[in-house]
Design a protein around this motif. Structure first.
Motif, short mmCIF file in Angstrom:
data_model
loop_
_atom_site.label_atom_id
_atom_site.label_comp_id
_atom_site.label_asym_id
_atom_site.label_seq_id
_atom_site.Cartn_x
_atom_site.Cartn_y
_atom_site.Cartn_z
N SER A 91 -5.67 36.84 49.15
CA SER A 91 -6.35 36.90 47.84
C SER A 91 -5.53 37.70 46.85
CB SER A 91 -7.74 37.49 48.00
OG SER A 91 -7.68 38.83 48.50
N ALA A 92 -4.89 38.77 47.31
CA ALA A 92 -4.04 39.58 46.42
C ALA A 92 -2.81 38.80 45.98
CB ALA A 92 -3.63 40.87 47.13
N ALA A 93 -2.16 38.13 46.93
CA ALA A 93 -0.95 37.37 46.62
C ALA A 93 -1.27 36.20 45.68
CB ALA A 93 -0.30 36.86 47.90
N ASP A 94 -2.39 35.53 45.92
CA ASP A 94 -2.77 34.39 45.07
C ASP A 94 -3.00 34.84 43.64
OD1 ASP A 94 -2.61 32.69 47.22
OD2 ASP A 94 -4.77 32.48 47.51
N PHE A 95 -3.66 35.99 43.46
CA PHE A 95 -3.90 36.48 42.10
C PHE A 95 -2.58 36.88 41.44
CE2 PHE A 95 -4.66 39.75 38.93
CZ PHE A 95 -5.70 39.21 38.20
N THR A 96 -1.71 37.54 42.19
CA THR A 96 -0.46 38.04 41.63
C THR A 96 0.50 36.92 41.26
OG1 THR A 96 -0.74 40.00 43.02
CG2 THR A 96 1.42 39.71 42.02
#
Length: 361
Positions: free
Chosen positions: A291-296
Motif C-alpha cells: 500500500s505504501a509503494a503503490d501510493f508513492t
C-alpha cells in the motif's frame, strides 16, 4: 603427544594475540552507526517501540550496523537533521520540502508511513468560525503542516482573501497544550494528536477543521540524507533495508492489534492505550509495504505535493534567493521531476518499500 599438541595450540593462540595487539586502531573497525530522530505523533511513536522491543536491533544486526533512536521536539528534530547531527528523521512531506530541501540538504524519503486523516486539527474557543479568525491569536508551530492546515481550512471555507490578516503565535509542541489551556484569552490553536485530543478534553473547545478534509496532503515520512544513503561502503543502503524491515514488522503488529506494540507505542507519548487507539483511527496507516509503494509510485502523490510546494513558495519557505517554486525540485520513483532537474533536493524512493513487499529484505 598430548603435551606437544597443547604447546602447539598455545603457540598459535599467542601469535594471534600478538597480531591483534599490534594491529593499528584503524584496522579494528566499529560497525557503522546511524541515528534516527523522531517526535511524538501516532505514526512515529512506533519508532520508540522498535527500539524498546529489540526489533530495531534485530534488523540492524542482520545488516551489520547500529541504529540509535533519539526523541526530539518536532522543530528541534528538523533542525538537527538539517545540521547533519542525525542521519534520518521522521517528518511530514511539507517539512521535508521547506526545511532540509530548502536549506540545500539533498534528502530522500524511503518510507511513506501514513497520511493524517483527522490527526491534525484547527481548534477554537467561543464558537469561532473561519471568518472570525483574522486578527485573533492563533497558536501553532509555525512553518509546519499546522500552518498549512490552517491555510487550507481558510481557503476551503472561502476566506482566502483574509489570509494576510491571520495573527500566528509560534509555540513549540511541548508547550502548546499548557500555553493554550492556561490562558483562555487565546481563542484558537492548530496542532496534532495526542496534543489535539488533550485540548479537546475541554468541552469549551471544538474542532472546526481537520486533516480528514484534505486526505493524502499531510504525509508522514522517514527521510534520510541522500549522501548517507549513498555512502560508498554501502552502509547507507544496509541502513535503509534494516529500518524498513523493522518498520514493516512493527506496523503489521500494530495493524493486527498486537497488545504490546500498541501499549509501548502509546507509552512513547504518555498516552493510555485507548487514547492511542483513538489516534490510530484518524491515522491512515499504510499497513503493508504494497500500500505504501503503490501510493508513492501513483499519481496522487504528485498532485498533493504540487499543493504543498506552491504553499511553501508562497510563504517564502523554500529558502533565501529562491525566485521560483521550481528552484527546489522533487523527483519521484518514475524519474519525473517537479521543478528544475538540476535543482532536485527531495527524492521519493520506493525501492525499500518494494523490497519489503517482495520479501527481499
Amino acid at each position: 603427544m598430548k603435551t606437544t599438541k597443547h604447546r602447539f595450540f598455545a603457540l598459535v593462540f599467542t601469535v594471534f594475540l600478538l597480531i591483534g595487539c599490534c594491529l593499528p586502531a584503524s584496522a579494528i573497525t566499529e560497525p557503522p552507526t546511524f541515528t534516527v530522530g523522531w517526535s511524538v505523533y501516532a505514526g512515529w511513536n512506533p519508532y520508540f517501540y522498535m527500539q524498546k522491543s529489540g526489533t530495531m536491533k534485530k534488523w540492524a544486526d542482520k545488516y551489520g550496523i547500529v541504529i540509535k533512536v533519539q526523541r526530539f521536539d518536532y522543530a528541534a528534530s528538523l533542525d538537527s537533521f538539517v545540521a547533519k547531527n542525525i542521519d534520518a528523521c521522521t517528518m511530514t512531506n511539507m517539512e521535508a520540502l521547506d526545511m532540509p530541501a530548502a536549506a540545500g540538504v539533498d534528502s530522500t524519503a524511503i518510507i511513506v508511513g501514513d497520511y493524517s486523516n483527522g490527526n491534525d486539527a484547527v481548534l477554537v474557543r467561543n464558537g469561532l468560525t473561519f471568518d472570525k479568525l483574522p486578527g485573533q491569536r492563533i497558536m501553532l508551530v509555525q512553518k509546519t503542516v499546522s500552518e498549512y492546515l490552517l491555510e487550507r481550512g481558510m481557503v476551503l471555507n472561502g476566506q482566502q482573501a483574509q489570509l494576510s490578516k491571520l495573527r500566528l503565535i509560534n509555540t513549540s509542541d511541548s508547550d502548546i497544550v499548557p500555553a493554550f489551556m492556561n490562558n483562555t484569552s487565546n481563542p484558537a490553536v492548530v496542532t496534532w494528536k495526542p496534543l489535539a485530543s488533550q485540548i479537546l478534553a475541554d468541552k469549551s473547545v471544538h474542532s472546526i477543521f481537520d486533516s480528514s478534509k484534505i486526505p493524502g496532503e499531510i504525509l508522514d515520512l522517514l527521510v534520510v540524507r541522500t549522501e548517507v544513503l549513498n555512502r560508498p561502503d554501502g552502509s547507507g543502503q544496509r541502513f535503509a533495508k534494516a529500518i524498513s524491515g523493522a518498520w514493516y514488522e512493527t506496523v503489521q503488529q500494530l495493524a493486527s492489534g498486537q497488545s504490546q506494540a500498541i501499549k509501548v507505542s502509546a507509552a512513547a507519548s504518555g498516552d493510555s492505550i485507548d487514547s492511542y487507539k483513538e489516534q490510530l483511527r484518524t491515522t491512515s496507516l499504510f499497513a503493508t509495504p504494497k500500500s505504501a509503494a503503490d501510493f508513492t509510485t501513483g499519481p496522487n502523490i504528485k498532485q498533493k505535493m504540487e499543493l504543498v510546494r506552491q504553499f511553501c513558495f508562497a510563504h517564502g519557505l523554500l529558502g533565501q534567493g529562491v525566485k521560483s517554486v521550481d528552484d527546489v525540485a522533487i523527483v519521484y520513483p518514475d524519474g519525473s521531476v517537479q521543478g528544475h532537474k538540476e535543482r532536485v533536493r527531495l527524492r521519493f524512493n520506493a525501492a525499500y518499500m518494494q523490497a519489503a513487499q517482495q520479501g527481499k529484505l
